[in-house]
Design an enzyme around this catalytic site. Structure first.
Site, PDB file in Angstrom:
ATOM      1  N   HIS A  31     -50.894  36.800 -11.380  1.00  0.00           N
ATOM      2  CA  HIS A  31     -52.072  36.030 -11.771  1.00  0.00           C
ATOM      3  C   HIS A  31     -51.754  35.165 -12.984  1.00  0.00           C
ATOM      4  CE1 HIS A  31     -54.014  39.307  -9.491  1.00  0.00           C
ATOM      5  NE2 HIS A  31     -54.931  38.415  -9.212  1.00  0.00           N
ATOM      6  N   ASP A  46     -51.427  34.540  -0.723  1.00  0.00           N
ATOM      7  CA  ASP A  46     -52.193  35.136  -1.817  1.00  0.00           C
ATOM      8  C   ASP A  46     -52.977  34.005  -2.466  1.00  0.00           C
ATOM      9  OD1 ASP A  46     -53.158  37.014  -3.570  1.00  0.00           O
ATOM     10  OD2 ASP A  46     -51.211  37.659  -4.322  1.00  0.00           O
TER      11      ASP A  46
END
Length: 531
Positions: free
Chosen positions: A211, A283
């Site tokens: 992230h 993702d």
């Protein structure tokens, strides 16, 4: 029972077909203005799927954790309302997706929660229980109007420093990860929900959160095949609906960019070498591992698609992405991905399974069964543990505002007052000098290792001093990696419960009383005394 009907696919234009490959994020707690914008995006660009998250302050966009997540008691009702609105806005029925690795509760308040994957990893011969969990989660998803659960995680978590996988993995043994993931996906399939194994080609052996940055896994293809790729390959051969590709740099396979945009990894390895013919999904494309390296809107989406991606999850540039793909890609390539996602839609919308509402009773029953079978003893000195149970002891806990049924149960059964470190520290300090035996229940403040799992450093040092100087029996109701920061001794006695659910606390109390044996085994390696 499914009420959606797909139009004939040959009636779609090429632009509409590209729109079907996009999966923007939607949020339970969005404003009316944001909802209307999404309705317009879905309608105008013929979006194929959407993925639900809690809010824009949740982990999905709030990577640094600087925004406050607001609790929403009615988020489940809101979820169903938004699904109805977005489906109404869609000219072509949407696939509705969510991350429900341990149930809708991963994203939605007041919904049944099941144990984390690491808890299931502690089960011996637990495939039947895991199958039940997969089926129950699938049923809850379908009841809400969701078709696609982006789970399970099949990463082998062989790095204790991993900041983002950890408790989401079944463990660090490739065979256990495969067999448990297979049981989970089989359960989901039996419920009628679509699955997605993730994060290809394996996010376990990294200490970087994708992230925030780009993790590097510097391993050869042979090394990957022997470990990280093993559960993916085995599950592909058994049959899965989709594979999610993670944002990982594997320089020995492709040193030019992450797996998400790598033709060598997506088309070459996953599609051609490993023989996967289903849907490949990215993702989240908003994650900083990839989003920060593409300045022009639409370029990231086009690059991932060119690499072999079928579904572009959490695209923040849908309009530009569609335009760039239409401009750069051949019709045949677009048709290939479109047919794969259309086939997935046909499978989802042909499901006629009747839903029965949220499985609260099912969850309570399964959670009790899991607690009874995952409970793990790590006894460095069994004799001192036996001595403690037959002597007076201090009944201490770090509850972190959790309802502590375990310590209260000890007080009721043994008369030892339940004292909490945060509110009763002065009283504890007055008593502990004269007391050798301590039962310590710890409910970690956070499940992720960031900032010492959220522990206050002074409290952590206090706990370490007790462990160093007293005969402590520790019950840990949380992530077992917490043990690595507690300063344990070789002689320390630990009972791992993995979860803080009421069912797990009740089983822990029964264990202390000698009524429940320990049947689980630690599914990971710890740094602590070589466990």
């Amino acid at each position: 029972m499914n009420k959606f009907h797909l139009p004939p696919k040959d009636q779609l234009t090429l632009s509409q077909k590209v729109g079907q490959l996009f999966m923007p994020a939607v949020f339970i707690n969005d404003t009316e203005e944001e909802v209307q914008k999404m309705e317009l995006l879905i309608s105008e660009h013929h979006i194929g799927s959407i993925c639900f998250f809690h809010s824009r302050a949740s982990a999905a966009t709030n990577f640094e954790g600087k925004k406050t997540v607001v609790h929403n008691e009615k988020s489940y009702d809101r979820l169903k309302q938004l699904i109805a609105r977005y489906q109404k806005a869609a000219k072509i029925p949407l696939l509705i997706a969510i991350d429900a690795e341990w149930g809708l509760a991963m994203r939605i308040e007041n919904t049944p929660q099941y144990p984390y994957a690491i808890t299931l990893g502690a089960l011996k011969n637990g495939d039947d229980l895991i199958h039940q969990i997969g089926k129950a989660i699938g049923s809850d998803c379908l009841t809400a109007g969701i078709h696609w659960n982006l789970a399970p995680v099949v990463d082998i978590n062989n790095n204790p420093e991993n900041p983002v996988i950890g408790y989401r993995s079944f463990g660090d043994d490739k065979e256990d990860v495969f067999t448990k993931a297979q049981a989970f996906t089989r359960g989901m399939s039996d419920s009628g929900i679509l699955n997605s194994i993730k994060h290809f080609p394996g996010h376990g052996d990294t200490a970087t959160d994708s992230h925030l940055g780009l993790p590097v896994i510097d391993k050869s293809l042979q090394e990957l095949k022997e470990n990280e790729l093993y559960p993916f390959q085995q599950l592909i051969q058994k049959g899965v609906d989709s594979v999610m590709v993670g944002h990982l740099l594997l320089p020995q396979l492709d040193n030019e960019g992450p797996a998400t945009t790598s033709h060598k990894i997506i088309s070459g390895l996953l599609r051609e070498q490993m023989g996967f013919e289903g849907v490949i999904i990215s993702d989240a494309l908003n994650m900083h591992a990839v989003s920060k390296t593409f300045n022009k809107k639409g370029d990231l989406e086009a690059k991932a698609f060119a690499a072999g991606m079928d579904v572009l999850c959490f695209s923040e540039n849908v309009k530009e992405g569609i335009q760039t793909i239409l401009k750069q890609e051949k019709t045949q390539r677009i048709e290939e991905s479109f047919h794969r996602i259309w086939k997935l839609k046909e499978k989802a919308f042909s499901n006629t399974t009747a839903t029965e509402g949220l499985g609260w009773e099912t969850a309570a029953s399964i959670n009790t069964d899991v607690a009874q079978n995952c409970l793990t003893e790590l006894y460095g000195s069994p004799s001192s543990c036996r001595a403690l149970k037959n002597s007076p002891f201090l009944n201490l806990s770090l509850s972190n505002a959790k309802k502590n049924l375990f310590s209260q149960g000890l007080q009721d059964a043994y008369g030892s007052m339940a004292l909490d470190i945060t509110s009763d520290l002065d009283r504890i300090n007055d008593q502990i000098a004269d007391q050798e035996n301590v039962v310590l229940a710890i409910f970690p403040p956070a499940v992720k290792p960031k900032n010492l799992f959220g522990f206050d450093e002074k409290i952590l040092e206090t706990i370490k001093s007790w462990i160093a100087n007293k005969n402590v029996l520790l019950y840990l109701f949380g992530n077992p990696y917490v043990l690595d920061i507690l300063g344990l001794r070789d002689s320390s006695n630990i009972v791992l419960m993995y979860q803080d659910f009421p069912e797990f606390q009740e089983v822990a109390l029964q264990h202390f009383m000698g009524k429940v044996p320990a049947k689980g085994s630690l599914p990971i390696q710890l740094k602590t005394f070589g466990l």
